[in-house]
Design a protein around this motif. Structure first.
Motif, PDB file in Angstrom:
ATOM      1  N   LYS A   4       0.853  -1.205   0.000  1.00  0.00           N
ATOM      2  CA  LYS A   4       0.000   0.000   0.000  1.00  0.00           C
ATOM      3  C   LYS A   4       0.880   1.243   0.000  1.00  0.00           C
ATOM      4  CE  LYS A   4      -3.462  -2.481   2.660  1.00  0.00           C
ATOM      5  NZ  LYS A   4      -3.822  -2.770   4.034  1.00  0.00           N
ATOM      6  N   ALA A   5       1.463   1.531   1.176  1.00  0.00           N
ATOM      7  CA  ALA A   5       2.346   2.703   1.288  1.00  0.00           C
ATOM      8  C   ALA A   5       3.632   2.483   0.494  1.00  0.00           C
ATOM      9  CB  ALA A   5       2.667   2.968   2.746  1.00  0.00           C
ATOM     10  N   VAL A   6       4.146   1.264   0.561  1.00  0.00           N
ATOM     11  CA  VAL A   6       5.364   0.914  -0.180  1.00  0.00           C
ATOM     12  C   VAL A   6       5.066  -0.304  -1.059  1.00  0.00           C
ATOM     13  CG1 VAL A   6       7.773   0.166  -0.005  1.00  0.00           C
ATOM     14  CG2 VAL A   6       6.864   1.776   1.667  1.00  0.00           C
ATOM     15  N   THR A   7       5.212  -0.132  -2.366  1.00  0.00           N
ATOM     16  CA  THR A   7       4.935  -1.214  -3.328  1.00  0.00           C
ATOM     17  C   THR A   7       6.255  -1.770  -3.865  1.00  0.00           C
ATOM     18  OG1 THR A   7       4.881   0.298  -5.206  1.00  0.00           O
ATOM     19  CG2 THR A   7       2.792  -0.058  -4.030  1.00  0.00           C
ATOM     20  N   SER A   8       6.150  -2.843  -4.649  1.00  0.00           N
ATOM     21  CA  SER A   8       7.358  -3.444  -5.235  1.00  0.00           C
ATOM     22  C   SER A   8       8.022  -2.457  -6.199  1.00  0.00           C
ATOM     23  CB  SER A   8       7.005  -4.743  -5.965  1.00  0.00           C
ATOM     24  OG  SER A   8       6.016  -4.502  -6.946  1.00  0.00           O
ATOM     25  N   THR A   9       7.211  -1.603  -6.846  1.00  0.00           N
ATOM     26  CA  THR A   9       7.756  -0.582  -7.755  1.00  0.00           C
ATOM     27  C   THR A   9       8.596   0.420  -6.974  1.00  0.00           C
ATOM     28  OG1 THR A   9       5.730  -0.800  -9.051  1.00  0.00           O
ATOM     29  CG2 THR A   9       7.122   1.083  -9.565  1.00  0.00           C
ATOM     30  N   ASP A  10       8.083   0.853  -5.814  1.00  0.00           N
ATOM     31  CA  ASP A  10       8.837   1.792  -4.958  1.00  0.00           C
ATOM     32  C   ASP A  10      10.189   1.192  -4.580  1.00  0.00           C
ATOM     33  OD1 ASP A  10       6.756   3.720  -4.812  1.00  0.00           O
ATOM     34  OD2 ASP A  10       5.771   2.577  -3.231  1.00  0.00           O
ATOM     35  N   VAL A  11      10.155  -0.084  -4.211  1.00  0.00           N
ATOM     36  CA  VAL A  11      11.379  -0.777  -3.772  1.00  0.00           C
ATOM     37  C   VAL A  11      12.387  -0.833  -4.924  1.00  0.00           C
ATOM     38  CG1 VAL A  11      12.297  -3.035  -3.058  1.00  0.00           C
ATOM     39  CG2 VAL A  11      10.272  -2.083  -1.924  1.00  0.00           C
ATOM     40  N   ASP A  12      11.911  -1.156  -6.133  1.00  0.00           N
ATOM     41  CA  ASP A  12      12.796  -1.227  -7.309  1.00  0.00           C
ATOM     42  C   ASP A  12      13.398   0.139  -7.637  1.00  0.00           C
ATOM     43  OD1 ASP A  12      12.268  -3.903  -7.542  1.00  0.00           O
ATOM     44  OD2 ASP A  12      10.729  -3.684  -9.093  1.00  0.00           O
ATOM     45  N   ILE A  13      12.554   1.179  -7.562  1.00  0.00           N
ATOM     46  CA  ILE A  13      13.020   2.540  -7.872  1.00  0.00           C
ATOM     47  C   ILE A  13      14.118   2.963  -6.896  1.00  0.00           C
ATOM     48  CG2 ILE A  13      12.349   4.995  -7.837  1.00  0.00           C
ATOM     49  CD1 ILE A  13       9.578   4.048  -8.975  1.00  0.00           C
ATOM     50  N   VAL A  14      13.870   2.731  -5.605  1.00  0.00           N
ATOM     51  CA  VAL A  14      14.844   3.117  -4.571  1.00  0.00           C
ATOM     52  C   VAL A  14      16.137   2.329  -4.732  1.00  0.00           C
ATOM     53  CG1 VAL A  14      15.325   3.003  -2.085  1.00  0.00           C
ATOM     54  CG2 VAL A  14      13.187   3.992  -2.889  1.00  0.00           C
ATOM     55  N   PHE A  15      16.038   1.037  -5.042  1.00  0.00           N
ATOM     56  CA  PHE A  15      17.238   0.204  -5.238  1.00  0.00           C
ATOM     57  C   PHE A  15      18.101   0.788  -6.346  1.00  0.00           C
ATOM     58  CE2 PHE A  15      19.570  -3.239  -7.317  1.00  0.00           C
ATOM     59  CZ  PHE A  15      20.205  -3.840  -6.232  1.00  0.00           C
ATOM     60  N   ASN A  16      17.473   1.122  -7.477  1.00  0.00           N
ATOM     61  CA  ASN A  16      18.218   1.668  -8.614  1.00  0.00           C
ATOM     62  C   ASN A  16      18.760   3.067  -8.336  1.00  0.00           C
ATOM     63  OD1 ASN A  16      18.041  -0.497 -10.545  1.00  0.00           O
ATOM     64  ND2 ASN A  16      15.865  -0.080 -10.671  1.00  0.00           N
ATOM     65  N   LYS A  17      18.100   3.776  -7.427  1.00  0.00           N
ATOM     66  CA  LYS A  17      18.522   5.132  -7.077  1.00  0.00           C
ATOM     67  C   LYS A  17      19.781   5.124  -6.210  1.00  0.00           C
ATOM     68  CE  LYS A  17      16.669   9.342  -4.940  1.00  0.00           C
ATOM     69  NZ  LYS A  17      15.522   9.944  -4.260  1.00  0.00           N
ATOM     70  N   VAL A  18      19.841   4.181  -5.245  1.00  0.00           N
ATOM     71  CA  VAL A  18      20.968   4.186  -4.290  1.00  0.00           C
ATOM     72  C   VAL A  18      22.189   3.406  -4.773  1.00  0.00           C
ATOM     73  CG1 VAL A  18      19.444   4.490  -2.307  1.00  0.00           C
ATOM     74  CG2 VAL A  18      20.124   2.172  -2.945  1.00  0.00           C
ATOM     75  N   LYS A  19      21.998   2.486  -5.704  1.00  0.00           N
ATOM     76  CA  LYS A  19      23.150   1.658  -6.135  1.00  0.00           C
ATOM     77  C   LYS A  19      24.113   2.470  -7.003  1.00  0.00           C
ATOM     78  CE  LYS A  19      21.204  -0.587 -10.267  1.00  0.00           C
ATOM     79  NZ  LYS A  19      22.117  -0.052 -11.265  1.00  0.00           N
TER      80      LYS A  19
ATOM     81  N   GLY B 203      10.059   7.046   5.097  1.00  0.00           N
ATOM     82  CA  GLY B 203       9.089   8.135   5.086  1.00  0.00           C
ATOM     83  C   GLY B 203       7.778   7.741   4.425  1.00  0.00           C
ATOM     84  N   LYS B 204       7.892   6.887   3.412  1.00  0.00           N
ATOM     85  CA  LYS B 204       6.688   6.388   2.724  1.00  0.00           C
ATOM     86  C   LYS B 204       5.948   5.386   3.597  1.00  0.00           C
ATOM     87  CE  LYS B 204       7.682   6.458  -2.272  1.00  0.00           C
ATOM     88  NZ  LYS B 204       6.338   6.800  -2.717  1.00  0.00           N
ATOM     89  N   ARG B 205       6.730   4.505   4.227  1.00  0.00           N
ATOM     90  CA  ARG B 205       6.138   3.408   5.005  1.00  0.00           C
ATOM     91  C   ARG B 205       5.475   3.930   6.283  1.00  0.00           C
ATOM     92  NH1 ARG B 205       3.862   0.104   7.316  1.00  0.00           N
ATOM     93  NH2 ARG B 205       4.309  -2.116   7.622  1.00  0.00           N
ATOM     94  N   PHE B 206       6.119   4.915   6.932  1.00  0.00           N
ATOM     95  CA  PHE B 206       5.577   5.456   8.189  1.00  0.00           C
ATOM     96  C   PHE B 206       5.327   6.953   8.043  1.00  0.00           C
ATOM     97  CE2 PHE B 206       7.874   1.617   9.474  1.00  0.00           C
ATOM     98  CZ  PHE B 206       6.890   0.970  10.207  1.00  0.00           C
ATOM     99  N   LYS B 207       4.301   7.279   7.287  1.00  0.00           N
ATOM    100  CA  LYS B 207       3.940   8.688   7.082  1.00  0.00           C
ATOM    101  C   LYS B 207       3.488   9.280   8.411  1.00  0.00           C
ATOM    102  CE  LYS B 207       2.654   8.379   2.250  1.00  0.00           C
ATOM    103  NZ  LYS B 207       1.729   7.707   1.400  1.00  0.00           N
ATOM    104  N   GLY B 208       3.832  10.553   8.632  1.00  0.00           N
ATOM    105  CA  GLY B 208       3.396  11.201   9.865  1.00  0.00           C
ATOM    106  C   GLY B 208       4.426  11.119  10.970  1.00  0.00           C
ATOM    107  N   LYS B 209       5.401  10.209  10.826  1.00  0.00           N
ATOM    108  CA  LYS B 209       6.466  10.128  11.848  1.00  0.00           C
ATOM    109  C   LYS B 209       7.628  11.012  11.410  1.00  0.00           C
ATOM    110  CE  LYS B 209       5.777   5.373  13.540  1.00  0.00           C
ATOM    111  NZ  LYS B 209       5.824   5.455  14.996  1.00  0.00           N
ATOM    112  N   SER B 210       8.446  11.421  12.364  1.00  0.00           N
ATOM    113  CA  SER B 210       9.649  12.195  12.015  1.00  0.00           C
ATOM    114  C   SER B 210      10.607  11.248  11.283  1.00  0.00           C
ATOM    115  CB  SER B 210      10.312  12.727  13.278  1.00  0.00           C
ATOM    116  OG  SER B 210      10.908  11.662  13.998  1.00  0.00           O
ATOM    117  N   PRO B 211      11.557  11.803  10.477  1.00  0.00           N
ATOM    118  CA  PRO B 211      12.492  10.917   9.748  1.00  0.00           C
ATOM    119  C   PRO B 211      13.206   9.917  10.651  1.00  0.00           C
ATOM    120  CG  PRO B 211      12.720  13.173   8.988  1.00  0.00           C
ATOM    121  CD  PRO B 211      11.771  13.208  10.151  1.00  0.00           C
TER     122      PRO B 211
END
Length: 203
Positions: free
Chosen positions: A77-92, A113-121
């Motif tokens: 919901k908050a974090v999908t497999s697409t989000d995970v793939d995008i972040v992986f390619n971004k940090v590598k 931040g996506k997974r726990f919206k509303g919490k501080s970083p």
């Protein structure tokens, strides 16, 4: 007034001493101690999963996705497999096929931040690491043993046919001996004999 000033000064000194324990500062010192050791262990276990030659120092996109899914970072919901793939390619590193533990930590900062919206970083990051610490492939998630290979098909009583079907009621519960038609009669009497069991009464 003088008392107020003393009181305020005392309060400020107390605040200064408790400021080190306030929310934004706690996770940072906390994250670099025991929790990070556990997170790194989990990272290494998932990094070597399915690859006996892997060192555990870096992780493939496939294993990163598996880790995020099994630990609950990816919730669909908050974090999908697409989000995970995008972040992986971004940090590598450009051209690399794996990420290091440092890059993994960067990925978690992106996802928390996506997974726990509303919490501080800091709180979000701590919550994400809380999901990961102590986990290993297969132990996380709810993988039922019966789903291995063809076992699920064999243990699904609704798919049984013929005489096997008679051994279970509608709910799939076994009827025990009553469900098996051909019980062997070891009483010594001829099958269908009406006077079975009366010998002791008459003699």
């Amino acid at each position: 007034l003088a008392l107020q000033e003393v009181g305020q000064a005392g309060h400020e000194s107390v605040c200064r001493s408790c400021r080190g324990h306030s929310a934004p500062f706690l996770p940072l010192s906390f994250l670099h101690s025991s929790i990070m050791g556990e997170v790194e262990k989990a990272f290494r276990k998932f990094a070597v999963y399915g690859d006996t030659a892997a060192s555990g120092n870096d992780m493939t996109g496939k294993n990163f996705s598996k880790m995020c899914k099994e630990c609950g970072v990816m919730d669909g919901k908050a974090v999908t497999s697409t989000d995970v793939d995008i972040v992986f390619n971004k940090v590598k590193t450009k051209g690399a096929r794996t990420i290091t533990f440092a890059e993994f930590q960067q990925a978690m900062k992106e996802l928390c931040g996506k997974r726990f919206k509303g919490k501080s970083p800091e709180e979000a990051l701590q919550a994400v690491y809380g999901l990961i610490e102590g986990k290993e492939p297969g132990s996380a998630g709810t993988t039922k043993a019966t789903k291995v290979g063809g076992v699920e098909r064999l243990t699904d009583t609704s798919k049984y046919t013929g005489s096997h079907k008679e051994r279970f009621d509608e709910s799939g519960k076994g009827k025990g001996l009553a469900g098996r038609q051909d019980l062997t009669d070891n009483s010594g009497y001829v099958g269908g004999y009406k006077g079975a069991g009366t010998y002791d009464q008459t003699h």
